[in-house]
Design a protein around this motif. Structure first.
Motif, mmCIF file in Angstrom:
data_model
loop_
_atom_site.group_PDB
_atom_site.id
_atom_site.type_symbol
_atom_site.label_atom_id
_atom_site.label_comp_id
_atom_site.label_asym_id
_atom_site.label_seq_id
_atom_site.Cartn_x
_atom_site.Cartn_y
_atom_site.Cartn_z
ATOM 1 N N TYR A 67 23.919 -11.383 -6.901
ATOM 2 C CA TYR A 67 23.379 -12.363 -8.646
ATOM 3 C C TYR A 67 22.392 -11.418 -9.321
ATOM 4 O O TYR A 67 22.384 -11.999 -10.423
ATOM 5 N N GLN A 103 11.980 -7.600 -3.600
ATOM 6 C CA GLN A 103 12.017 -8.796 -3.849
ATOM 7 C C GLN A 103 11.287 -10.265 -3.320
ATOM 8 O O GLN A 103 10.033 -9.268 -3.672
ATOM 9 N N SER A 104 11.705 -10.703 -2.756
ATOM 10 C CA SER A 104 10.541 -11.273 -2.276
ATOM 11 C C SER A 104 9.811 -11.595 -0.871
ATOM 12 O O SER A 104 8.661 -11.905 -0.823
ATOM 13 N N ASN A 155 10.723 -19.518 -5.439
ATOM 14 C CA ASN A 155 10.435 -19.006 -7.220
ATOM 15 C C ASN A 155 9.163 -19.628 -8.002
ATOM 16 O O ASN A 155 8.615 -18.709 -8.126
ATOM 17 N N GLU A 199 17.844 -7.440 -12.919
ATOM 18 C CA GLU A 199 17.267 -8.445 -12.349
ATOM 19 C C GLU A 199 16.936 -9.207 -13.833
ATOM 20 O O GLU A 199 17.149 -10.557 -14.143
ATOM 21 N N ASN A 206 15.581 -18.154 -13.438
ATOM 22 C CA ASN A 206 13.742 -17.849 -12.926
ATOM 23 C C ASN A 206 13.183 -18.651 -14.306
ATOM 24 O O ASN A 206 12.022 -18.926 -14.444
ATOM 25 N N TYR A 230 6.534 -11.197 -12.692
ATOM 26 C CA TYR A 230 7.145 -11.474 -11.319
ATOM 27 C C TYR A 230 9.045 -10.857 -10.604
ATOM 28 O O TYR A 230 8.579 -9.968 -9.808
ATOM 29 N N TYR A 282 12.436 -19.540 3.852
ATOM 30 C CA TYR A 282 13.418 -20.455 3.262
ATOM 31 C C TYR A 282 13.184 -21.071 4.000
ATOM 32 O O TYR A 282 13.094 -21.820 4.821
ATOM 33 N N VAL A 300 16.244 -10.715 -0.750
ATOM 34 C CA VAL A 300 16.658 -10.553 -0.766
ATOM 35 C C VAL A 300 17.893 -8.577 -0.812
ATOM 36 O O VAL A 300 18.296 -7.860 -0.982
ATOM 37 N N GLY A 325 20.144 -15.990 2.398
ATOM 38 C CA GLY A 325 19.720 -14.545 1.426
ATOM 39 C C GLY A 325 18.862 -14.563 2.268
ATOM 40 O O GLY A 325 17.935 -13.534 1.487
HETATM 41 O O1 DON Z 1 13.805 -13.950 -8.098
HETATM 42 C C1 DON Z 1 14.568 -13.704 -7.619
HETATM 43 O O2 DON Z 1 15.797 -14.409 -6.964
HETATM 44 C C2 DON Z 1 14.485 -12.575 -6.709
HETATM 45 N N1 DON Z 1 14.107 -11.570 -7.219
HETATM 46 C C3 DON Z 1 13.884 -12.471 -5.564
HETATM 47 C C4 DON Z 1 14.379 -13.696 -3.937
HETATM 48 C C5 DON Z 1 14.695 -13.348 -3.144
HETATM 49 O O3 DON Z 1 14.388 -11.889 -2.942
HETATM 50 C C6 DON Z 1 14.592 -14.021 -1.948
HETATM 51 N N2 DON Z 1 14.838 -14.129 -0.577
HETATM 52 N N3 DON Z 1 15.298 -13.797 0.440
#
Ligand code: DON
Length: 351
Positions: A67, A103-104, A155, A199, A206, A230, A282, A300, A325
């Motif tokens: 995505y 990432q997260s 998020n 992104e 987001n 972010y 999560y 991710v 994820g």
């Molecule tokens: O905001 C997002 O969707 C990504 N930048 C980060 C999401 C993420 O890493 C979820 N983790 N497993």
């Protein structure tokens, strides 16, 4: 010097040299290295890391995130493991040079920065510290309690955390975040610009989440700027060793055990770890804790970190993810290593 004195002198010199050579040979031998690693709390860290790597190196399960279009292009074969002990020893296997976007996993360290600048209560009072049981970018979870009763690792809570970082300008906020992450990793980190752009071009969801959090009063101003920062923080590029050092800093009471720098206040660390234990993977956080007992965080990009407080931080990178994820191989590798090291803090032998 008479003859017998000369012989004694020579013998002493030779004995000294032989002893020195023997010490050198033993010190560089693999057996000694193995013994030394075992000396770290009696655990065979390198053995555990090697065994997990060997067992999982050919596993091909899961799928790269797509995505964020740039993540679909990352080599799915990257597989690196690093474990850094609370006394600064580093054990690795596999790919230590390839980098993925954090990432997260970044959310952990931004939350920690807000705790440090304000207080752990500032986080608990704003977005909460409870699991949502929903996916990480759930809008239903925002709606259910008007942006409260969630946590800084999903998020909405994460973008709200970023909005809480102090700084008069966007640059000031950003530099503070990037330098903070660098202190945890023990080196200057940088952004993967391709991932950031990819992104930024596709993060409308987001942006919507941040506007909802603004509408409900959890973001005070500049919601879209917070989303942009972010997004940039999620694009920071890291290898397995960087992530393991970041985790080890949390394992060592906020002190980076490799650089020796006290990065964050020790008394704030338990709050960070509690949120990781509650929500780090999560909607699969319960399953994860059930099997490992360790606070952890996934991204991710394919990374996962886990923290064994007082013992070690561990990180694995491997981009293919499961439905929630979370990296398939990273979860399996850490679970395997934790079991081999008997590192689940809830598993105690009766006295
Ligand atoms: O905001 C997002 O969707 C990504 N930048 C980060 C999401 C993420 O890493 C979820 N983790 N497993």
């Amino acid at each position: 010097m008479n003859r017998s004195l000369k012989v004694r002198h020579l013998f002493r010199t030779w004995r000294g040299m032989i002893a020195a050579v023997a010490i050198l040979v033993i010190a560089v031998s693999p057996a000694f290295a193995q013994k030394k690693s075992k000396a770290s709390g009696g655990a065979d860290y390198q053995g555990a890391v090697n065994a997990a790597y060997a067992k999982l190196k050919d596993l091909k399960e899961g799928k790269n995130a797509d995505y964020i279009p740039a993540l679909a292009e990352v080599d799915p074969n990257i597989f690196g493991i690093a474990l850094v002990t609370a006394d600064g020893k580093v054990y690795t296997a596999g790919d230590l040079t390839s980098e993925v976007s954090i990432q997260s996993i970044s959310k952990v360290f931004t939350m920690a920065l807000v705790m440090e600048e304000q207080s752990p209560e500032a986080i608990a009072n704003n977005m909460g510290v409870d699991a949502t049981g929903q996916v990480f970018n759930s809008i239903v979870a925002v709606e259910q309690y008007k942006g409260a009763e969630m946590n800084p690792l999903v998020n909405p809570g994460a973008i709200a955390s970023t909005s809480m970082v102090s700084g008069a300008t966007r640059d000031a906020v950003w530099n503070s975040i990037l330098n903070w992450y660098g202190d945890f990793a023990g080196r200057k980190l940088s952004v993967n610009q391709e991932v950031f752009k990819s992104e930024s071009d596709t993060n409308q969801r987001n942006q919507a989440i941040s506007m909802l959090m603004f509408a409900y009063g959890h973001i005070k101003a500049n919601a879209l700027q917070a989303t942009d920062i972010y997004t940039e923080q999620c694009s920071v590029s890291v290898n397995a060793r960087d992530l393991a050092t970041m985790a080890a800093t949390l394992a060592d009471g906020g002190k980076n055990p490799v650089s020796g720098k006290q990065v964050m206040t020790a008394k704030n660390v338990p709050y960070v770890l509690a949120v990781m234990a509650t929500a780090g993977l999560y909607d699969d956080s319960g399953k994860w804790l059930y099997h490992t007992g360790l606070p952890a965080k996934s991204g991710v990009g394919g990374g996962i970190i886990a923290v064994a407080p007082g013992k070690f931080g561990i990180a694995v990178i491997s981009p293919p993810l499961d439905e929630a994820g979370n990296s398939v191989r990273a979860q399996k590798a850490i679970t395997e290593i934790v079991a081999r090291l008997h590192a689940n803090p809830y598993a105690v032998s009766p006295s």
